[in-house]
Design an enzyme around this catalytic site. Sequence first.
Site, PDB file in Angstrom:
ATOM      1  N   ASP A   1       0.875  -1.163   0.000  1.00  0.00           N
ATOM      2  CA  ASP A   1       0.000   0.000   0.000  1.00  0.00           C
ATOM      3  C   ASP A   1       0.918   1.221   0.000  1.00  0.00           C
ATOM      4  OD1 ASP A   1      -2.323   1.627   0.304  1.00  0.00           O
ATOM      5  OD2 ASP A   1      -1.950   1.729   2.449  1.00  0.00           O
TER       6      ASP A   1
ATOM      7  N   ASP B   1      -0.007   4.976   1.047  1.00  0.00           N
ATOM      8  CA  ASP B   1      -0.155   5.921   2.151  1.00  0.00           C
ATOM      9  C   ASP B   1      -0.118   5.201   3.490  1.00  0.00           C
ATOM     10  OD1 ASP B   1      -0.483   8.321   3.407  1.00  0.00           O
ATOM     11  OD2 ASP B   1      -2.638   8.469   3.042  1.00  0.00           O
TER      12      ASP B   1
END
Length: 211
Positions: free
Chosen positions: A10, A12
């Site tokens: 991922d 963020d």
Amino acid sequence: MRKYDAVIFDLDGVICSTDEYHYLAWKELADSLALPFDRQYNNKLRGVSRLESLNLILALGERQYSDEEKQAMAQKKNDTYRRLLEKMSPADVSDDVLSTLNELKRKYPLAIGSSSRNTKFILSRIGLADFFDAVIDGNDISASKPDPEVFLKAADALSQRPSSCLVVEDAAAGIEAAVRGGFDSAGIGDASRLESATYHIGRLSDLLDIL
């Protein structure tokens, strides 16, 4: 024999953090609508899409909005967010993250699997635009996490099966997406406390003890 053949991250909260910029952009919109949005409520938005986040914020009030109005509000928020993202630079990637990524890149194909439509812009701001072997983001998917689509497409882009990839996530929705897609996962940040994560890490370099 190594257990995994690829790693999917991922963006963020894992590679860098734009949480504050998201919060400030949503806060500006919520204030314009006189909705009681705060940092605690903002935690509900982590790992979900822009329109889903907007619906959660609008649920704080009683007024109903048309799809056209919602699209305009979502665009207004994103315009504010993109303006804030202009402040980002390679300094927003910690030494621990950068050194870990460089070490892993020598051994594994790496991908980004993010629901954000701004993923490529953020990667360009932090100096990692051409670093990953595949980048799948909100522009490439029809369903956001916890749907596993983004991770499944990332695995496919790397020519890997889900069972051969490790997903690294900081949000509950991302860990659920990994589980639903048949991936093992490493939870970092808030996700490090989730029993459903395969591994629980305190910082990205802890991956080097797993992989």
